[in-house]
Design an enzyme around this catalytic site. Structure first.
Site, PDB file in Angstrom:
ATOM      1  N   HIS A 170      -8.647   0.051  -4.581  1.00 22.77           N
ATOM      2  CA  HIS A 170      -7.407  -0.014  -3.719  1.00 22.77           C
ATOM      3  C   HIS A 170      -6.053  -0.056  -4.742  1.00 22.77           C
ATOM      4  CE1 HIS A 170      -4.420  -1.980  -1.130  1.00 22.77           C
ATOM      5  NE2 HIS A 170      -5.525  -1.628  -0.179  1.00 22.77           N
ATOM      6  N   GLU A 219      -5.852   6.814   0.691  1.00 25.19           N
ATOM      7  CA  GLU A 219      -5.152   5.896   0.867  1.00 25.19           C
ATOM      8  C   GLU A 219      -3.835   6.061  -0.236  1.00 25.19           C
ATOM      9  OE1 GLU A 219      -5.397   2.878  -1.763  1.00 25.19           O
ATOM     10  OE2 GLU A 219      -4.469   1.371  -0.739  1.00 25.19           O
TER      11      GLU A 219
HETATM   12  C1  PEP Z   1      -4.390  -0.988   2.791  1.00 28.85           C
HETATM   13  O1  PEP Z   1      -4.209  -2.057   2.351  1.00 28.85           O
HETATM   14  O2  PEP Z   1      -5.015  -0.309   2.487  1.00 28.85           O
HETATM   15  C2  PEP Z   1      -3.262  -0.932   3.975  1.00 28.85           C
HETATM   16  C3  PEP Z   1      -3.584   0.408   4.600  1.00 28.85           C
HETATM   17  O3  PEP Z   1      -2.672  -1.887   4.192  1.00 28.85           O
HETATM   18  P1  PEP Z   1      -1.560  -1.776   5.465  1.00 28.85           P
HETATM   19  O4  PEP Z   1      -2.166  -1.332   6.730  1.00 28.85           O
HETATM   20  O5  PEP Z   1      -0.781  -3.152   5.442  1.00 28.85           O
HETATM   21  O6  PEP Z   1      -0.649  -0.776   5.163  1.00 28.85           O
END
Ligand code: PEP
Length: 248
Positions: free
Chosen positions: A91, A162
């Protein structure tokens, strides 16, 4: 049809176990998707014991060994024994705040698979808004290749696009549905180039500040297999709507 996945990444929330029970108790999993809740490690076992029939659970990270002298670490085997079937790896917050590099992600991925967990491999950490498409692809390709180094198959691994600049922590820049669909295709191509056509069906999630205002546009595209949701998963009414979308 492949079951869609909706992953709730609670990050370091909530503050107490009673609040964690309340939050999970407010979720209404949908018929057509698999809900995976990734709470802080200390809440995993009590939550999975109480809600394990309604939803699945995962860790937010793990170490690369199954046991040993690693103060503060949680191993994949320990996650399993606490009721987790999944784990988030690589992450962007781990990469930034805990100096996690590609080599560590690779070791963690291998250890998680060896312990029987299904990893959500996040790709896109460290990227800033405004990065060109070609630089984005180069960075994602590098992270992917490093993460899967030494693996003979992708096994159960789920890929997560992501981009760091899209998550709320690092700016929450809106990424268009076209771009998400294009990157999902790119990730599938990377997987088949490395592991052959049998992994063409690899699941790809989008993790970029999906919330009540944006999830529909990503959903209609049909090119992603679900979402990794951060902030919106802490707001049960909003999260319910994201889950229900899969039943329509
Ligand atoms: C994440 O942590 O991958 C994420 C998408 O967080 P958020 O939805 O808070 O942007």
């Amino acid at each position: 049809m492949k079951k869609r996945l909706v992953v709730a990444n609670w990050k370091m929330n909530p503050e107490s176990l009673s609040q964690a029970f309340k939050l999970a108790g407010a979720y209404k999993p949908s018929r057509n998707s698999q809900l995976v809740v990734c709470p802080p490690g200390v809440f995993l076992q009590p939550l999975s014991q109480r809600f394990g029939r309604k939803m699945a659970f995962g860790g937010q990270d793990c170490l690369w060994e199954q046991e040993g002298a690693y103060t503060g670490g949680i191993s994949p085997a320990q996650l399993r024994s606490a009721g987790a079937r999944y784990v988030i790896l690589g992450h962007s917050e781990r990469r930034k705040y805990f100096a996690e590099d590609d080599k560590m992600v690779n070791c963690k991925l291998r250890a998680a698979l060896a312990a029987g967990l299904t990893p959500f491999l996040c790709l896109g950490g460290g990227l800033s808004a405004g990065v060109s498409e070609s630089k984005l692809k180069i960075a994602i390709r590098r992270q992917f290749r490093a993460a899967v180094g030494g693996l003979k198959s992708l096994s159960r691994t789920v890929l997560v696009f992501e981009p760091a600049y899209a998550i709320s922590t690092f700016g929450g820049k809106r990424v268009s549905a076209d771009e998400v669909a294009g990157m999902a295709g790119f990730l599938r191509r990377l997987a088949t180039q490395r592991f052959g056509s049998r992994v063409a069906a690899v699941s790809v999630l989008y993790g970029g500040s999906v919330d009540k205002a944006t999830f529909k546009s990503y959903r209609v595209f049909g090119r992603i297999d679900g979402f990794l949701v951060g902030g919106a998963s802490l707001r049960p009414d909003e999260f319910k709507r994201i889950l229900q979308e899969f039943d329509i």
